[in-house]
Scaffold this motif. Structure first.
Motif, PDB file in Angstrom:
ATOM      1  N   LEU A  25       0.827  -1.211   0.000  1.00 36.06           N
ATOM      2  CA  LEU A  25       0.000   0.000   0.000  1.00 36.06           C
ATOM      3  C   LEU A  25       0.858   1.257   0.000  1.00 36.06           C
ATOM      4  CD1 LEU A  25      -2.750  -1.086   2.532  1.00 36.06           C
ATOM      5  CD2 LEU A  25      -3.121  -0.470   0.130  1.00 36.06           C
ATOM      6  N   ILE A  26       1.924   1.236   0.785  1.00 44.37           N
ATOM      7  CA  ILE A  26       2.821   2.395   0.818  1.00 44.37           C
ATOM      8  C   ILE A  26       3.454   2.606  -0.555  1.00 44.37           C
ATOM      9  CG2 ILE A  26       5.004   3.257   1.757  1.00 44.37           C
ATOM     10  CD1 ILE A  26       4.118   2.049   4.463  1.00 44.37           C
ATOM     11  N   ALA A  27       3.848   1.523  -1.202  1.00 49.73           N
ATOM     12  CA  ALA A  27       4.416   1.627  -2.552  1.00 49.73           C
ATOM     13  C   ALA A  27       3.385   2.191  -3.524  1.00 49.73           C
ATOM     14  CB  ALA A  27       4.919   0.264  -3.015  1.00 49.73           C
ATOM     15  N   ASP A  28       2.135   1.735  -3.415  1.00 50.70           N
ATOM     16  CA  ASP A  28       1.071   2.241  -4.286  1.00 50.70           C
ATOM     17  C   ASP A  28       0.817   3.728  -4.052  1.00 50.70           C
ATOM     18  OD1 ASP A  28       0.722  -0.261  -5.375  1.00 50.70           O
ATOM     19  OD2 ASP A  28      -1.117  -0.714  -4.247  1.00 50.70           O
ATOM     20  N   ILE A  29       0.770   4.118  -2.796  1.00 48.07           N
ATOM     21  CA  ILE A  29       0.535   5.523  -2.466  1.00 48.07           C
ATOM     22  C   ILE A  29       1.677   6.387  -3.004  1.00 48.07           C
ATOM     23  CG2 ILE A  29       0.456   7.187  -0.548  1.00 48.07           C
ATOM     24  CD1 ILE A  29      -1.152   5.016   1.009  1.00 48.07           C
ATOM     25  N   THR A  30       2.896   5.931  -2.806  1.00 51.05           N
ATOM     26  CA  THR A  30       4.058   6.674  -3.294  1.00 51.05           C
ATOM     27  C   THR A  30       4.018   6.800  -4.811  1.00 51.05           C
ATOM     28  OG1 THR A  30       5.370   5.937  -1.406  1.00 51.05           O
ATOM     29  CG2 THR A  30       6.584   6.737  -3.328  1.00 51.05           C
ATOM     30  N   SER A  31       3.728   5.696  -5.486  1.00 51.99           N
ATOM     31  CA  SER A  31       3.670   5.687  -6.951  1.00 51.99           C
ATOM     32  C   SER A  31       2.564   6.619  -7.464  1.00 51.99           C
ATOM     33  CB  SER A  31       3.429   4.261  -7.435  1.00 51.99           C
ATOM     34  OG  SER A  31       3.214   4.233  -8.813  1.00 51.99           O
ATOM     35  N   THR A  32       1.402   6.535  -6.849  1.00 47.23           N
ATOM     36  CA  THR A  32       0.279   7.378  -7.279  1.00 47.23           C
ATOM     37  C   THR A  32       0.566   8.842  -6.985  1.00 47.23           C
ATOM     38  OG1 THR A  32      -1.252   5.555  -6.875  1.00 47.23           O
ATOM     39  CG2 THR A  32      -2.213   7.743  -7.068  1.00 47.23           C
ATOM     40  N   SER A  33       1.170   9.132  -5.856  1.00 47.89           N
ATOM     41  CA  SER A  33       1.518  10.513  -5.515  1.00 47.89           C
ATOM     42  C   SER A  33       2.549  11.061  -6.491  1.00 47.89           C
ATOM     43  CB  SER A  33       2.059  10.598  -4.090  1.00 47.89           C
ATOM     44  OG  SER A  33       1.052  10.298  -3.170  1.00 47.89           O
ATOM     45  N   GLU A  44      -9.726  19.197  -9.896  1.00 52.66           N
ATOM     46  CA  GLU A  44     -11.054  19.791  -9.950  1.00 52.66           C
ATOM     47  C   GLU A  44     -11.640  19.803 -11.358  1.00 52.66           C
ATOM     48  OE1 GLU A  44     -12.794  23.983  -8.590  1.00 52.66           O
ATOM     49  OE2 GLU A  44     -11.257  23.155  -7.274  1.00 52.66           O
ATOM     50  N   HIS A  45     -10.790  19.909 -12.364  1.00 54.03           N
ATOM     51  CA  HIS A  45     -11.278  20.062 -13.732  1.00 54.03           C
ATOM     52  C   HIS A  45     -10.915  18.915 -14.665  1.00 54.03           C
ATOM     53  CE1 HIS A  45     -11.125  24.179 -12.071  1.00 54.03           C
ATOM     54  NE2 HIS A  45     -12.341  24.206 -12.587  1.00 54.03           N
ATOM     55  N   ASP A  46     -10.024  18.054 -14.233  1.00 60.30           N
ATOM     56  CA  ASP A  46      -9.595  16.934 -15.068  1.00 60.30           C
ATOM     57  C   ASP A  46     -10.345  15.679 -14.646  1.00 60.30           C
ATOM     58  OD1 ASP A  46      -8.311  14.830 -16.307  1.00 60.30           O
ATOM     59  OD2 ASP A  46      -6.307  15.634 -15.990  1.00 60.30           O
ATOM     60  N   PRO A  47     -10.999  14.999 -15.596  1.00 63.19           N
ATOM     61  CA  PRO A  47     -11.753  13.796 -15.232  1.00 63.19           C
ATOM     62  C   PRO A  47     -10.875  12.721 -14.593  1.00 63.19           C
ATOM     63  CG  PRO A  47     -11.833  14.175 -17.618  1.00 63.19           C
ATOM     64  CD  PRO A  47     -11.086  15.309 -17.013  1.00 63.19           C
ATOM     65  N   GLU A  48      -9.608  12.665 -14.945  1.00 61.77           N
ATOM     66  CA  GLU A  48      -8.696  11.696 -14.339  1.00 61.77           C
ATOM     67  C   GLU A  48      -8.275  12.127 -12.937  1.00 61.77           C
ATOM     68  OE1 GLU A  48      -7.454   8.573 -15.142  1.00 61.77           O
ATOM     69  OE2 GLU A  48      -9.139   8.762 -16.517  1.00 61.77           O
ATOM     70  N   SER A  50      -9.997  13.241 -10.389  1.00 60.10           N
ATOM     71  CA  SER A  50     -10.824  12.690  -9.318  1.00 60.10           C
ATOM     72  C   SER A  50     -10.500  11.215  -9.098  1.00 60.10           C
ATOM     73  CB  SER A  50     -12.305  12.890  -9.630  1.00 60.10           C
ATOM     74  OG  SER A  50     -12.649  12.212 -10.819  1.00 60.10           O
ATOM     75  N   THR A  51     -10.130  10.509 -10.156  1.00 55.07           N
ATOM     76  CA  THR A  51      -9.756   9.102 -10.025  1.00 55.07           C
ATOM     77  C   THR A  51      -8.486   8.963  -9.194  1.00 55.07           C
ATOM     78  OG1 THR A  51     -10.752   8.621 -12.154  1.00 55.07           O
ATOM     79  CG2 THR A  51      -9.190   7.021 -11.317  1.00 55.07           C
ATOM     80  N   ILE A  52      -7.500   9.804  -9.462  1.00 55.78           N
ATOM     81  CA  ILE A  52      -6.249   9.757  -8.701  1.00 55.78           C
ATOM     82  C   ILE A  52      -6.522  10.096  -7.236  1.00 55.78           C
ATOM     83  CG2 ILE A  52      -3.990  10.835  -8.396  1.00 55.78           C
ATOM     84  CD1 ILE A  52      -3.890  11.103 -11.490  1.00 55.78           C
ATOM     85  N   ALA A  53      -7.321  11.131  -7.006  1.00 56.41           N
ATOM     86  CA  ALA A  53      -7.647  11.514  -5.629  1.00 56.41           C
ATOM     87  C   ALA A  53      -8.387  10.383  -4.922  1.00 56.41           C
ATOM     88  CB  ALA A  53      -8.485  12.785  -5.617  1.00 56.41           C
ATOM     89  N   PHE A  54      -9.303   9.737  -5.625  1.00 61.61           N
ATOM     90  CA  PHE A  54     -10.049   8.620  -5.044  1.00 61.61           C
ATOM     91  C   PHE A  54      -9.108   7.461  -4.707  1.00 61.61           C
ATOM     92  CE2 PHE A  54     -12.217   4.540  -5.581  1.00 61.61           C
ATOM     93  CZ  PHE A  54     -13.164   4.643  -4.586  1.00 61.61           C
ATOM     94  N   GLU A  55      -8.200   7.145  -5.620  1.00 60.27           N
ATOM     95  CA  GLU A  55      -7.248   6.057  -5.368  1.00 60.27           C
ATOM     96  C   GLU A  55      -6.381   6.349  -4.152  1.00 60.27           C
ATOM     97  OE1 GLU A  55      -4.987   5.072  -8.854  1.00 60.27           O
ATOM     98  OE2 GLU A  55      -6.794   4.791 -10.051  1.00 60.27           O
ATOM     99  N   LEU A  56      -5.920   7.587  -4.039  1.00 59.00           N
ATOM    100  CA  LEU A  56      -5.111   7.953  -2.872  1.00 59.00           C
ATOM    101  C   LEU A  56      -5.920   7.857  -1.582  1.00 59.00           C
ATOM    102  CD1 LEU A  56      -3.052  10.973  -4.245  1.00 59.00           C
ATOM    103  CD2 LEU A  56      -2.157   8.764  -3.467  1.00 59.00           C
ATOM    104  N   SER A  57      -7.149   8.312  -1.630  1.00 59.98           N
ATOM    105  CA  SER A  57      -8.013   8.247  -0.453  1.00 59.98           C
ATOM    106  C   SER A  57      -8.284   6.794  -0.052  1.00 59.98           C
ATOM    107  CB  SER A  57      -9.323   8.980  -0.738  1.00 59.98           C
ATOM    108  OG  SER A  57     -10.197   8.845   0.344  1.00 59.98           O
TER     109      SER A  57
END
Length: 116
Positions: A25-33, A44-48, A50-57
């Protein structure tokens, strides 16, 4: 074989697996960040975005759950060392073996498990 000897390998295996999952999970969070920083995404304006923010959350929530499970497992192993494993922390009675099979890290008998 006593209760502790029977459940110690289960707890140790669960602890090892949970620590491994936590590391992933830490590796995933680091990679996504890193991806988020490098892509200059406007959440706020890019459809992708919200997906990244959701994955991080979602990953952060799973990480908190893993941390809580690790704490429970380590506490159960400590109770074993202290000779308190398998006894309810509220009433002191023995926790049913079936309950320990389902949740070997539990601190409570079935009567005191509700709402905890």
């Amino acid at each position: 074989m006593g209760v502790s000897e029977h459940f110690r390998p289960l707890l140790v295996r669960e602890l090892t697996e949970t620590r491994k999952a936590r590391a992933g999970l830490i590796a995933d969070i680091t990679s996504t960040s890193d991806l988020r920083r490098e892509s200059n995404v406007d959440d706020e304006h890019d459809p992708e975005g919200s997906t990244i923010a959701f994955e991080l959350s979602q990953s952060a929530t799973l990480l908190r759950d893993a941390d809580a499970r690790i704490a429970e497992l380590e506490a159960a192993l400590l109770r074993m060392e202290e000779g308190r494993y398998g006894s309810c922390e509220v009433c002191g009675t023995a926790i049913a073996e079936g309950r320990l099979e389902a949740r070997p890290w539990t601190r409570f008998c079935i009567n005191h498990a509700g709402g905890r």
